[in-house]
Design a protein around this motif. Structure first.
Motif, short mmCIF file in Angstrom:
data_model
loop_
_atom_site.label_atom_id
_atom_site.label_comp_id
_atom_site.label_asym_id
_atom_site.label_seq_id
_atom_site.Cartn_x
_atom_site.Cartn_y
_atom_site.Cartn_z
N MET A 47 0.61 -1.33 0.00
CA MET A 47 -0.09 0.11 0.18
C MET A 47 0.70 1.20 0.06
SD MET A 47 -2.97 1.28 -0.24
CE MET A 47 -4.43 0.33 0.66
N LEU A 48 2.02 1.30 0.77
CA LEU A 48 2.87 2.29 0.79
C LEU A 48 3.59 2.55 -0.63
CD1 LEU A 48 4.69 4.60 2.26
CD2 LEU A 48 6.31 2.64 2.68
N ASP A 49 3.77 1.34 -1.33
CA ASP A 49 4.58 1.71 -2.58
C ASP A 49 3.46 2.18 -3.44
OD1 ASP A 49 6.85 0.55 -1.72
OD2 ASP A 49 6.52 -1.58 -2.24
N TRP A 50 2.14 1.82 -3.67
CA TRP A 50 1.06 2.17 -4.52
C TRP A 50 1.09 3.65 -4.22
CZ3 TRP A 50 -3.58 4.15 -2.90
CH2 TRP A 50 -4.60 4.41 -3.72
N TRP A 51 0.99 3.99 -2.73
CA TRP A 51 0.50 5.46 -2.62
C TRP A 51 1.75 6.20 -2.99
CZ3 TRP A 51 3.29 8.77 0.71
CH2 TRP A 51 2.47 9.99 0.99
N LEU A 52 3.00 5.86 -2.89
CA LEU A 52 4.30 6.68 -3.44
C LEU A 52 4.04 6.68 -4.94
CD1 LEU A 52 6.97 5.40 -1.19
CD2 LEU A 52 6.23 7.76 -1.25
N ARG A 53 3.89 5.59 -5.66
CA ARG A 53 3.57 5.77 -7.16
C ARG A 53 2.59 6.58 -7.63
NH1 ARG A 53 4.27 0.19 -6.52
NH2 ARG A 53 1.93 -0.24 -6.83
#
Length: 68
Positions: A47-53
């Protein structure tokens, strides 16, 4: 797993992080070019990676540091 996250984001894209921090230890520095440098402790997740992307080209210099 909790990590120390650091990234730079365009001011307009990251302005909401001033009002709604990612964590209680979040630090924000305004860089000379106007971008924000955010440093905070968060849970490393997909979810963090998705948010940053989701920031696209507005975010850069992402660093994830493991914590002892």
């Amino acid at each position: 797993t909790r990590i120390r996250l650091s990234f730079r984001v365009d001011r307009d894209a990251g302005l909401h992080l001033l009002e709604s921090p990612l964590s209680t230890d979040q630090k924000v520095v305004t860089l000379p070019d106007g971008r924000l440098e955010i440093t905070t402790t968060v849970v490393d997740s997909d979810m963090l990676d998705w948010w940053l992307r989701g920031f696209g080209g507005a975010v850069s210099d992402i660093e994830k540091l493991g914590m002892a």
